[in-house]
Scaffold this motif. Structure first.
Motif, PDB file in Angstrom:
ATOM      1  N   LEU A 168      -2.340   7.540   2.888  1.00  0.00           N
ATOM      2  CA  LEU A 168      -1.768   7.145   1.605  1.00  0.00           C
ATOM      3  C   LEU A 168      -0.674   6.104   1.790  1.00  0.00           C
ATOM      4  N   LEU A 169       0.121   6.241   2.851  1.00  0.00           N
ATOM      5  CA  LEU A 169       1.174   5.254   3.123  1.00  0.00           C
ATOM      6  C   LEU A 169       0.573   3.888   3.439  1.00  0.00           C
ATOM      7  N   VAL A 170      -0.573   3.874   4.133  1.00  0.00           N
ATOM      8  CA  VAL A 170      -1.246   2.603   4.416  1.00  0.00           C
ATOM      9  C   VAL A 170      -1.657   1.928   3.119  1.00  0.00           C
ATOM     10  N   VAL A 171      -2.213   2.692   2.192  1.00  0.00           N
ATOM     11  CA  VAL A 171      -2.634   2.133   0.913  1.00  0.00           C
ATOM     12  C   VAL A 171      -1.427   1.615   0.135  1.00  0.00           C
ATOM     13  N   VAL A 172      -0.343   2.382   0.128  1.00  0.00           N
ATOM     14  CA  VAL A 172       0.869   1.956  -0.585  1.00  0.00           C
ATOM     15  C   VAL A 172       1.422   0.671   0.013  1.00  0.00           C
ATOM     16  N   ASN A 173       1.448   0.594   1.355  1.00  0.00           N
ATOM     17  CA  ASN A 173       1.995  -0.591   2.013  1.00  0.00           C
ATOM     18  C   ASN A 173       1.142  -1.833   1.791  1.00  0.00           C
ATOM     19  N   ALA A 174      -0.117  -1.652   1.431  1.00  0.00           N
ATOM     20  CA  ALA A 174      -0.965  -2.810   1.123  1.00  0.00           C
ATOM     21  C   ALA A 174      -0.471  -3.545  -0.120  1.00  0.00           C
ATOM     22  N   PHE A 175       0.325  -2.868  -0.954  1.00  0.00           N
ATOM     23  CA  PHE A 175       0.891  -3.486  -2.164  1.00  0.00           C
ATOM     24  C   PHE A 175       2.395  -3.711  -2.035  1.00  0.00           C
ATOM     25  N   TRP A 211      -0.775 -10.061  -0.691  1.00  0.00           N
ATOM     26  CA  TRP A 211      -1.404  -9.748   0.598  1.00  0.00           C
ATOM     27  C   TRP A 211      -2.917  -9.603   0.447  1.00  0.00           C
ATOM     28  N   TRP A 212      -3.358  -9.113  -0.705  1.00  0.00           N
ATOM     29  CA  TRP A 212      -4.793  -9.001  -0.943  1.00  0.00           C
ATOM     30  C   TRP A 212      -5.426 -10.382  -1.062  1.00  0.00           C
ATOM     31  N   ARG A 213      -4.710 -11.293  -1.708  1.00  0.00           N
ATOM     32  CA  ARG A 213      -5.219 -12.661  -1.806  1.00  0.00           C
ATOM     33  C   ARG A 213      -5.249 -13.329  -0.429  1.00  0.00           C
ATOM     34  N   ALA A 214      -4.224 -13.059   0.388  1.00  0.00           N
ATOM     35  CA  ALA A 214      -4.184 -13.629   1.741  1.00  0.00           C
ATOM     36  C   ALA A 214      -5.323 -13.074   2.597  1.00  0.00           C
ATOM     37  N   VAL A 247      -1.388  -8.452   5.934  1.00  0.00           N
ATOM     38  CA  VAL A 247      -2.832  -8.611   5.753  1.00  0.00           C
ATOM     39  C   VAL A 247      -3.573  -7.486   6.455  1.00  0.00           C
ATOM     40  N   ILE A 248      -3.090  -7.097   7.627  1.00  0.00           N
ATOM     41  CA  ILE A 248      -3.711  -5.988   8.367  1.00  0.00           C
ATOM     42  C   ILE A 248      -3.647  -4.715   7.545  1.00  0.00           C
ATOM     43  N   ASN A 249      -2.531  -4.492   6.877  1.00  0.00           N
ATOM     44  CA  ASN A 249      -2.404  -3.303   6.042  1.00  0.00           C
ATOM     45  C   ASN A 249      -3.404  -3.316   4.891  1.00  0.00           C
ATOM     46  N   VAL A 250      -3.641  -4.483   4.333  1.00  0.00           N
ATOM     47  CA  VAL A 250      -4.626  -4.596   3.252  1.00  0.00           C
ATOM     48  C   VAL A 250      -6.019  -4.253   3.767  1.00  0.00           C
ATOM     49  N   VAL A 251      -6.379  -4.812   4.922  1.00  0.00           N
ATOM     50  CA  VAL A 251      -7.694  -4.535   5.498  1.00  0.00           C
ATOM     51  C   VAL A 251      -7.827  -3.051   5.824  1.00  0.00           C
ATOM     52  N   ALA A 252      -6.757  -2.465   6.385  1.00  0.00           N
ATOM     53  CA  ALA A 252      -6.794  -1.040   6.712  1.00  0.00           C
ATOM     54  C   ALA A 252      -6.946  -0.193   5.455  1.00  0.00           C
TER      55      ALA A 252
END
Length: 266
Positions: A26-33, A50-53, A235-240
């Protein structure tokens, strides 16, 4: 009957175990934003940049395509070889059958680094091959076979041979029995094994490191290589996070499809 205190304890313990498993995800998903590059918690703000990147990253898309190709090819090889091995071990009696079963399953129990070193030495020193996408596919197939083999063998063991024997008694040939009796009963197990094998291949890092060479990157290797670069970390967090959400699909499919089809229990 269990007391109310026992039931309460079991509920609390179940919650603790689930929290232990899923709070980090859940923390990974939160950090993606998370607007912060340092992933400060609680987040300093929320953003979609970060999602756009990530969507604009050519390296990510290329490594994703490599992972998909490797996973699909390794799964196809595993389906053929793992299914044939399972039928041979489960349906025929021959000298060394248990040894064959043990040797087929052994690769999944070996440390990945041992398998990687062995494959690297075989490809480069013994065979003189250049490491690339093909060697990665072969490397992944070595452990994907085990997944298909175990799934197929378990289903064959549960099904028994009574329906196949009845088909033969009614005059069906071996091919007709396989096509109209055995394969329909095995289809769910094969699909579930293929899904799990693809997921295992898609996630593999250690064996890939030793078999890919410098010119090939799969998505896990790309993630690991960019994880500690400040400009790439968000960007890595978004992919994860995206992989975490997508990973639900193969698990759900494997559980949905892998059960005994109605009317096949004997």
């Amino acid at each position: 009957m269990r007391s109310s205190a026992t039931r309460r304890f079991l509920r609390i313990w179940t919650f603790v175990v689930l929290a232990f498993l899923y709070v980090p995800l859940l923390l990974v998903v939160v950090n993606a934003f998370n607007a912060s590059r340092t992933f400060a918690f609680p987040p300093t703000g929320f953003t979609l940049q970060w999602w756009r990147a990530a969507a604009a990253s050519d390296g990510m898309w290329q490594s994703l395509a490599n992972s998909a190709i490797v996973g699909a090819c390794a799964t196809a090889i595993a389906l053929v070889l793992g299914t044939m091995a399972a039928f041979a071990v489960q349906r025929f009696a021959f000298f060394g059958r248990h040894t064959v079963s043990f040797l087929v399953v052994l690769p999944i129990t070996l440390p990945g680094i041992v398998t990687g070193i062995a494959l690297n030495a075989t490809f480069t020193s013994a065979l003189g091959l250049t490491l690339g996408l093909g060697t990665v596919i072969v490397g992944h197939a070595t452990f994907c076979i085990v997944i298909v083999f175990n799934n197929t063998q378990a289903r064959l063991r549960r099904l028994g041979t009574s329906l196949e024997a009845a088909s033969a008694d009614l005059g069906a040939s071996s091919w007709q029995t396989f096509r109209y009796v055995t394969f329909p009963m095995m289809r769910g197990s094969l699909v579930a094994g293929a899904v799990l094998a693809f997921a295992l291949s898609f996630d593999e890092v250690v064996v890939t490191t030793f078999t890919a060479g410098p010119s090939v990157q799969t998505l896990p290797i790309w993630i690991f290589g960019n994880l500690f670069r400040p400009n790439q970390a968000p960007v890595i967090n978004v992919v994860a996070a995206a992989l975490t959400l997508v990973a639900v699909i193969p698990v759900w499919l494997a559980q949905r499809i892998g059960g005994d089809p109605a009317g096949t229990r004997v």
